[in-house]
Design a protein around this motif. Sequence first.
Motif, mmCIF file in Angstrom:
data_model
loop_
_atom_site.group_PDB
_atom_site.id
_atom_site.type_symbol
_atom_site.label_atom_id
_atom_site.label_comp_id
_atom_site.label_asym_id
_atom_site.label_seq_id
_atom_site.Cartn_x
_atom_site.Cartn_y
_atom_site.Cartn_z
ATOM 1 N N THR A 295 -46.925 14.228 -53.579
ATOM 2 C CA THR A 295 -45.877 15.269 -53.035
ATOM 3 C C THR A 295 -44.887 14.781 -52.207
ATOM 4 O O THR A 295 -45.421 13.627 -51.303
ATOM 5 C CB THR A 295 -46.554 16.356 -52.510
ATOM 6 N N VAL B 192 -33.473 15.475 -51.511
ATOM 7 C CA VAL B 192 -34.939 15.371 -51.159
ATOM 8 C C VAL B 192 -35.764 13.866 -51.783
ATOM 9 O O VAL B 192 -36.607 13.302 -51.240
ATOM 10 C CB VAL B 192 -35.706 16.498 -51.345
ATOM 11 N N VAL C 273 -39.073 18.979 -59.086
ATOM 12 C CA VAL C 273 -38.458 19.443 -57.879
ATOM 13 C C VAL C 273 -38.389 20.857 -57.583
ATOM 14 O O VAL C 273 -38.448 21.671 -58.777
ATOM 15 C CB VAL C 273 -37.285 18.618 -57.694
ATOM 16 N N ASP D 53 -41.553 31.988 -50.583
ATOM 17 C CA ASP D 53 -41.952 31.012 -51.405
ATOM 18 C C ASP D 53 -41.757 31.381 -52.918
ATOM 19 O O ASP D 53 -42.226 30.831 -53.792
ATOM 20 C CB ASP D 53 -43.707 31.100 -51.371
ATOM 21 N N TRP E 193 -36.586 10.373 -49.909
ATOM 22 C CA TRP E 193 -37.883 9.605 -50.367
ATOM 23 C C TRP E 193 -37.979 8.122 -50.904
ATOM 24 O O TRP E 193 -38.775 7.500 -50.462
ATOM 25 C CB TRP E 193 -38.773 10.859 -51.275
ATOM 26 N N THR F 297 -42.964 16.828 -56.692
ATOM 27 C CA THR F 297 -44.198 16.180 -56.858
ATOM 28 C C THR F 297 -43.877 15.103 -57.979
ATOM 29 O O THR F 297 -43.216 15.430 -59.019
ATOM 30 C CB THR F 297 -45.104 17.187 -57.379
ATOM 31 N N THR G 169 -36.292 25.416 -48.697
ATOM 32 C CA THR G 169 -36.976 24.318 -48.620
ATOM 33 C C THR G 169 -37.014 23.603 -50.041
ATOM 34 O O THR G 169 -37.285 24.191 -50.880
ATOM 35 C CB THR G 169 -38.371 24.681 -48.246
ATOM 36 N N ALA G 170 -36.763 22.426 -49.965
ATOM 37 C CA ALA G 170 -36.720 21.479 -50.942
ATOM 38 C C ALA G 170 -37.815 20.648 -50.974
ATOM 39 O O ALA G 170 -38.324 20.092 -49.849
ATOM 40 C CB ALA G 170 -35.360 20.489 -51.182
ATOM 41 N N GLY G 171 -38.351 20.320 -52.308
ATOM 42 C CA GLY G 171 -39.696 19.308 -52.366
ATOM 43 C C GLY G 171 -39.804 18.802 -53.809
ATOM 44 O O GLY G 171 -39.058 19.135 -54.578
ATOM 45 N N GLU H 273 -41.300 17.774 -47.523
ATOM 46 C CA GLU H 273 -40.421 18.643 -47.681
ATOM 47 C C GLU H 273 -39.114 18.452 -46.767
ATOM 48 O O GLU H 273 -39.319 17.947 -45.757
ATOM 49 C CB GLU H 273 -41.125 19.942 -47.891
ATOM 50 N N ARG H 274 -38.094 19.150 -46.982
ATOM 51 C CA ARG H 274 -36.988 19.239 -46.435
ATOM 52 C C ARG H 274 -36.106 20.641 -46.141
ATOM 53 O O ARG H 274 -36.038 21.053 -47.415
ATOM 54 C CB ARG H 274 -35.770 18.382 -46.875
ATOM 55 N N ARG H 275 -36.180 21.125 -44.944
ATOM 56 C CA ARG H 275 -35.764 22.370 -44.720
ATOM 57 C C ARG H 275 -34.248 22.300 -44.654
ATOM 58 O O ARG H 275 -33.666 21.275 -43.961
ATOM 59 C CB ARG H 275 -36.311 22.981 -43.264
#
Length: 135
Positions: free
Chosen positions: A10, A66, A114, A121, A70, A99, A95-97, A13-15
């Motif tokens: 993962t 994001v 992404v 959520d 990374w 896997t 929130t961005a994230g 994450e970025r807020r």
Amino acid sequence: MTASPSVGMTLPERRHDCDVVQQMLYNASLWNGHRIHFDMPYATEVEGYPGLVVAGPLIGDWLHQVVDEWLGDSGMITGIEYSNRVAAFVGETLTAGGTVTAYDVDSGELKLEVFVKNDRDDVLAPGVITAKLNR
């Protein structure tokens, strides 16, 4: 990137807290004059939104960001696909994230699922980003 990628890894994450100023500057840079992004009475009374709507392309930029952060200098994004499914509103924390879903060690090609989600959520924008590591 601090470690060699692996399937299931993962991303940090970025807020994002989009405020009225960021919203105005972003839409101005795109020449996006849709009033749902800057005119509160129009957005709420005419369109029926609970607030100013965050621009969809900004959410796409956060997906890109994001992954780009990374990767760092280890590689580059080669493709992005995403869909804005649920509206986001100025003042929400998003929130961005993502896997890693595929990694070819020989070619250095990566595939990542992404997302941008809200505090409840709800995934607002799912997507897929492809990237290639430098050799």
